[in-house]
Design a protein around this motif. Structure first.
Motif, PDB file in Angstrom:
ATOM      1  N   LEU A  32       0.854  -1.186   0.000  1.00 53.35           N
ATOM      2  CA  LEU A  32       0.000   0.000   0.000  1.00 53.35           C
ATOM      3  C   LEU A  32       0.889   1.234   0.000  1.00 53.35           C
ATOM      4  CD1 LEU A  32      -2.649   1.548   0.213  1.00 53.35           C
ATOM      5  CD2 LEU A  32      -2.717   1.029   2.651  1.00 53.35           C
ATOM      6  N   LEU A  33       0.831   1.995  -1.087  1.00 54.83           N
ATOM      7  CA  LEU A  33       1.664   3.188  -1.245  1.00 54.83           C
ATOM      8  C   LEU A  33       0.806   4.438  -1.105  1.00 54.83           C
ATOM      9  CD1 LEU A  33       4.260   4.701  -1.990  1.00 54.83           C
ATOM     10  CD2 LEU A  33       3.726   4.272  -4.400  1.00 54.83           C
ATOM     11  N   ASP A  34       1.119   5.259  -0.126  1.00 55.06           N
ATOM     12  CA  ASP A  34       0.387   6.488   0.157  1.00 55.06           C
ATOM     13  C   ASP A  34       1.115   7.657  -0.504  1.00 55.06           C
ATOM     14  OD1 ASP A  34      -1.012   8.600   1.253  1.00 55.06           O
ATOM     15  OD2 ASP A  34      -0.378   8.244   3.319  1.00 55.06           O
ATOM     16  N   ILE A  35       0.514   8.210  -1.580  1.00 58.86           N
ATOM     17  CA  ILE A  35       1.150   9.359  -2.233  1.00 58.86           C
ATOM     18  C   ILE A  35       0.380  10.654  -1.950  1.00 58.86           C
ATOM     19  CG2 ILE A  35       2.219   7.969  -4.037  1.00 58.86           C
ATOM     20  CD1 ILE A  35       0.102   9.175  -5.981  1.00 58.86           C
ATOM     21  N   ASP A  36      -0.444  10.632  -0.913  1.00 60.15           N
ATOM     22  CA  ASP A  36      -1.087  11.868  -0.458  1.00 60.15           C
ATOM     23  C   ASP A  36      -0.063  12.582   0.415  1.00 60.15           C
ATOM     24  OD1 ASP A  36      -2.681  13.905   0.425  1.00 60.15           O
ATOM     25  OD2 ASP A  36      -4.390  12.639   0.939  1.00 60.15           O
ATOM     26  N   ILE A  37       0.786  13.364  -0.218  1.00 58.97           N
ATOM     27  CA  ILE A  37       1.963  13.926   0.445  1.00 58.97           C
ATOM     28  C   ILE A  37       1.581  14.917   1.552  1.00 58.97           C
ATOM     29  CG2 ILE A  37       4.154  15.131   0.097  1.00 58.97           C
ATOM     30  CD1 ILE A  37       3.892  12.372  -1.296  1.00 58.97           C
TER      31      ILE A  37
ATOM     32  N   GLU B  87       8.924   3.968  11.717  1.00 60.74           N
ATOM     33  CA  GLU B  87       9.930   4.625  10.880  1.00 60.74           C
ATOM     34  C   GLU B  87      10.354   3.709   9.734  1.00 60.74           C
ATOM     35  OE1 GLU B  87      13.165   5.719  13.367  1.00 60.74           O
ATOM     36  OE2 GLU B  87      12.051   7.275  14.456  1.00 60.74           O
ATOM     37  N   ILE B  88      10.842   4.343   8.673  1.00 61.48           N
ATOM     38  CA  ILE B  88      11.346   3.599   7.519  1.00 61.48           C
ATOM     39  C   ILE B  88      12.776   3.153   7.795  1.00 61.48           C
ATOM     40  CG2 ILE B  88      11.952   3.757   5.075  1.00 61.48           C
ATOM     41  CD1 ILE B  88       9.763   5.894   4.828  1.00 61.48           C
ATOM     42  N   HIS B  89      13.077   1.913   7.451  1.00 59.74           N
ATOM     43  CA  HIS B  89      14.442   1.398   7.605  1.00 59.74           C
ATOM     44  C   HIS B  89      15.039   1.143   6.224  1.00 59.74           C
ATOM     45  CE1 HIS B  89      13.937   0.982  11.913  1.00 59.74           C
ATOM     46  NE2 HIS B  89      12.752   0.433  11.686  1.00 59.74           N
ATOM     47  N   GLN B  90      16.353   1.256   6.157  1.00 56.87           N
ATOM     48  CA  GLN B  90      17.040   1.093   4.882  1.00 56.87           C
ATOM     49  C   GLN B  90      17.952  -0.119   4.934  1.00 56.87           C
ATOM     50  OE1 GLN B  90      18.589   4.723   3.422  1.00 56.87           O
ATOM     51  NE2 GLN B  90      18.933   3.936   1.365  1.00 56.87           N
ATOM     52  N   SER B  91      17.967  -0.853   3.836  1.00 50.24           N
ATOM     53  CA  SER B  91      18.866  -1.996   3.708  1.00 50.24           C
ATOM     54  C   SER B  91      19.669  -1.823   2.434  1.00 50.24           C
ATOM     55  CB  SER B  91      18.055  -3.296   3.657  1.00 50.24           C
ATOM     56  OG  SER B  91      17.349  -3.381   2.434  1.00 50.24           O
TER      57      SER B  91
ATOM     58  N   GLY C 167       4.228   9.847   5.865  1.00 48.57           N
ATOM     59  CA  GLY C 167       3.909   9.966   7.289  1.00 48.57           C
ATOM     60  C   GLY C 167       4.951   9.319   8.179  1.00 48.57           C
ATOM     61  N   PHE C 168       5.687   8.327   7.671  1.00 57.95           N
ATOM     62  CA  PHE C 168       6.732   7.676   8.447  1.00 57.95           C
ATOM     63  C   PHE C 168       7.996   8.531   8.526  1.00 57.95           C
ATOM     64  CE2 PHE C 168       4.682   3.713   6.510  1.00 57.95           C
ATOM     65  CZ  PHE C 168       3.851   3.541   7.601  1.00 57.95           C
ATOM     66  N   MET C 169       8.060   9.594   7.716  1.00 53.57           N
ATOM     67  CA  MET C 169       9.268  10.414   7.635  1.00 53.57           C
ATOM     68  C   MET C 169       9.168  11.710   8.434  1.00 53.57           C
ATOM     69  SD  MET C 169       9.933  10.088   3.557  1.00 53.57           S
ATOM     70  CE  MET C 169      10.947   8.784   2.902  1.00 53.57           C
ATOM     71  N   LEU C 170       7.989  12.005   8.952  1.00 53.92           N
ATOM     72  CA  LEU C 170       7.802  13.277   9.649  1.00 53.92           C
ATOM     73  C   LEU C 170       8.276  13.169  11.096  1.00 53.92           C
ATOM     74  CD1 LEU C 170       4.230  14.228   8.339  1.00 53.92           C
ATOM     75  CD2 LEU C 170       6.451  14.904   7.418  1.00 53.92           C
ATOM     76  N   PRO C 171       9.171  14.059  11.541  1.00 58.66           N
ATOM     77  CA  PRO C 171       9.638  14.018  12.936  1.00 58.66           C
ATOM     78  C   PRO C 171       8.493  14.194  13.929  1.00 58.66           C
ATOM     79  CG  PRO C 171      10.996  15.500  11.606  1.00 58.66           C
ATOM     80  CD  PRO C 171       9.817  15.136  10.767  1.00 58.66           C
ATOM     81  N   ASN C 172       7.525  15.011  13.536  1.00 53.09           N
ATOM     82  CA  ASN C 172       6.357  15.278  14.376  1.00 53.09           C
ATOM     83  C   ASN C 172       5.119  15.057  13.527  1.00 53.09           C
ATOM     84  OD1 ASN C 172       4.196  16.487  15.778  1.00 53.09           O
ATOM     85  ND2 ASN C 172       5.565  17.937  16.811  1.00 53.09           N
ATOM     86  N   PRO C 173       4.163  14.233  13.987  1.00 51.24           N
ATOM     87  CA  PRO C 173       2.976  13.968  13.164  1.00 51.24           C
ATOM     88  C   PRO C 173       2.134  15.203  12.880  1.00 51.24           C
ATOM     89  CG  PRO C 173       2.714  13.083  15.395  1.00 51.24           C
ATOM     90  CD  PRO C 173       4.145  13.494  15.251  1.00 51.24           C
TER      91      PRO C 173
END
Length: 360
Positions: free
Chosen positions: A100-105, A120-124, A143-149
């Motif tokens: 599920l990709l949320d592009i409602d920025i 949070e998003i993790h990188q591999s 939404g996973f990238m925002l420091p504050n919701p």
């Protein structure tokens, strides 16, 4: 005389472009006589020309995704993200691998509706990893990238387009049966970008969500026109909030006082029904919330020649499930909405993706 890009059927021409626009990818974009006075002139002149190298990376990522479905709406507040979330839950419950990709920025509500707030998003070494609700249901959102919701995302079009491109080329989804893309309302930058970035990889089509009243359907007609213009198949239209349906015991009852104030008499009313008409406690009460005298979404679909998938009632229990970030199919609380959604989703898979039923 050479034809303009619009006359040649170029779908990338902005709506407000001049009549003889050469096309934003043309070497003469922003520089020809036809560009004089166009509001897009500076952007076209400075934009890189030729094939976008990122499209190759996107195509490689999307090669492992069997079906891509856009969920669109002409107007905000019609329950599009709720439908996207429950569609993803339902497909995952059918043992499909789902993303599920949320592009409602600017309004990312998917993390809340999937119970993933604060993740949070993790990188591999393979790229960004989606956040997983279950082993076969992954989610990606800004939404996973925002420091504050509570932070506002105040971005112009190019930056929005850039993050959408990153979601497509940098996220490692793995093998997916379905990628559901939840788009913001309207037909603006995000919609044009997702179509351009995915078109070469194959988009199965779009599901359009509306409410029954004309003020919503006016905008939905524009959404259908957008899909036809950019070559995206309309898989069907869902009429959401199609009347209020609620179990009688869940209602609150009030009596108006002589001075016009509401006096709560719920306990009295429920006890009276239990005593004198207990069979009423098993009923679901239905009421029209929006004016559907114009025929609603079903008539619009007939007029515009697109499939009608069905109606989903306004169910307070579905709203609660969305608030709590859970599937409406996991228990029997959503008595009105869950069966309606299930019928729509099964119809969608059976008619548009019959190969998936054979593979499941």
């Amino acid at each position: 005389m050479a034809k303009s890009a619009r006359e040649n059927g170029d779908n990338n021409i902005p709506e407000d472009a001049n009549e003889h626009c050469p096309g934003p990818a043309s070497e003469s974009a922003g520089k020809s006589d036809a560009c004089a006075g166009c509001p897009n002139q500076d952007a076209c002149a400075s934009a890189p020309k030729g094939p976008d190298p990122d499209l190759v990376a996107i195509a490689e990522r999307m090669a492992t995704v069997k079906h891509k479905i856009l969920v669109l709406s002409g107007k905000g507040g019609v329950g599009k993200s709720t439908f996207s979330a429950q569609l993803s839950y339902a497909l995952a419950a059918m043992d499909f691998q789902v993303g599920l990709l949320d592009i409602d920025i600017c309004g990312p509500s998917i993390p809340k509706m999937l119970g993933l707030e604060g993740q949070e998003i993790h990188q591999s070494n393979l790229g960004w990893s989606p956040v997983y609700v279950e082993s076969n249901l992954g989610v990606m959102s800004i939404g996973f990238m925002l420091p504050n919701p509570d932070d506002a995302v105040i971005w112009r079009g190019p930056r929005k387009n850039g993050i959408i491109k990153q979601f497509l080329k940098d996220v490692y989804w793995g093998e997916l049966d379905f990628l559901v893309v939840d788009a913001p309302p309207g037909t603006s930058d995000e919609h044009i970008s997702i179509v351009q970035f995915l078109q070469e990889t194959g988009i199965d089509g779009a599901i359009i969500v509306t409410t029954p009243q004309q003020v919503s359907l006016i905008d939905v007609r524009k959404e259908v026109s957008f899909c036809k213009k950019v070559g995206i198949q309309v898989l069907g239209v869902v009429e959401n909030m199609s009347g209020l349906s609620q179990s009688v015991p869940d209602f609150k009852f009030a009596r108006m006082s002589t001075i016009g104030e509401e006096v709560d008499v719920t306990e009295w009313a429920i006890n009276l029904m239990k005593e004198r008409a207990p069979e009423l406690m098993n009923l679901v009460a239905c009421s029209e919330v929006f004016d559907s005298s114009g025929g609603g979404a079903k008539k619009m679909c007939v007029d515009m020649g697109v499939p009608f998938l069905g109606k989903v009632p306004l169910d307070p229990q579905l709203c609660k499930a969305a608030e709590e970030g859970r599937s409406c199919f996991s228990d029997s609380k959503c008595r009105a909405s869950a069966p309606a959604l299930k019928r729509i989703i099964e119809k969608l898979v059976a008619t548009q993706m019959p190969d998936m039923i054979n593979d499941a």
